[in-house]
Scaffold this motif. Structure first.
Motif, mmCIF file in Angstrom:
data_model
loop_
_atom_site.group_PDB
_atom_site.id
_atom_site.type_symbol
_atom_site.label_atom_id
_atom_site.label_comp_id
_atom_site.label_asym_id
_atom_site.label_seq_id
_atom_site.Cartn_x
_atom_site.Cartn_y
_atom_site.Cartn_z
ATOM 1 N N LEU A 56 48.083 12.176 -6.431
ATOM 2 C CA LEU A 56 49.386 12.780 -6.147
ATOM 3 C C LEU A 56 50.515 11.983 -6.780
ATOM 4 O O LEU A 56 51.476 12.554 -7.294
ATOM 5 C CB LEU A 56 49.635 12.841 -4.638
ATOM 6 C CG LEU A 56 48.898 13.889 -3.843
ATOM 7 C CD1 LEU A 56 49.370 13.856 -2.394
ATOM 8 C CD2 LEU A 56 49.075 15.260 -4.420
ATOM 9 N N GLN A 77 52.295 18.777 -0.795
ATOM 10 C CA GLN A 77 50.877 18.973 -1.052
ATOM 11 C C GLN A 77 50.073 19.129 0.236
ATOM 12 O O GLN A 77 49.093 19.876 0.274
ATOM 13 C CB GLN A 77 50.328 17.824 -1.902
ATOM 14 C CG GLN A 77 50.890 17.803 -3.315
ATOM 15 C CD GLN A 77 50.659 19.102 -4.063
ATOM 16 O OE1 GLN A 77 49.565 19.653 -4.057
ATOM 17 N NE2 GLN A 77 51.693 19.610 -4.696
ATOM 18 N N ASP A 81 47.882 22.299 1.109
ATOM 19 C CA ASP A 81 46.464 22.148 1.436
ATOM 20 C C ASP A 81 46.121 22.902 2.724
ATOM 21 O O ASP A 81 45.134 23.630 2.774
ATOM 22 C CB ASP A 81 46.108 20.662 1.581
ATOM 23 C CG ASP A 81 44.638 20.464 1.870
ATOM 24 O OD1 ASP A 81 43.832 20.556 0.915
ATOM 25 O OD2 ASP A 81 44.278 20.251 3.048
#
Length: 102
Positions: A56, A77, A81
């Motif tokens: 990341l 993120q 997810d």
């Protein structure tokens, strides 16, 4: 409260943790507790979170030409997810957005 979750979730305490960045150096990442719950859940499922975090950190530098912090990119993120797993019908606890529609 961040712009990302501010429109959908109530205020929540932010917590900072030291996370290894792409250079292997501890960097403080500050996220709401519900995001850390998802992070910890991923770790409990056997995901290598050090490797994920390092990836990341690299990816954020290529994020649509914008400068984005490690914390903000990780928050984005983790939300992505959770949503991806929920849409795929996976057994995922909805820590980040508990009222996510099917």
């Amino acid at each position: 409260m961040t712009v990302m979750n501010g429109q959908f979730l109530e205020d929540e305490q932010y917590v900072g943790r030291k996370i290894k960045n792409a250079l292997g150096v501890d960097e403080v990442v500050t996220l709401p507790m519900r995001h850390w719950k998802h992070f910890d859940w991923l770790a409990s499922k056997g995901y290598n979170m050090n490797k994920w975090s390092a990836k990341l950190d690299i990816g954020r530098h290529n994020y649509e030409g914008f400068k984005i912090s490690f914390s903000a990119y990780m928050e984005m993120q983790l939300v992505s997810d959770e949503a991806k797993r929920h849409r795929a019908g996976e057994d995922v606890p909805l820590f980040i957005n508990p009222h996510r529609p099917l």
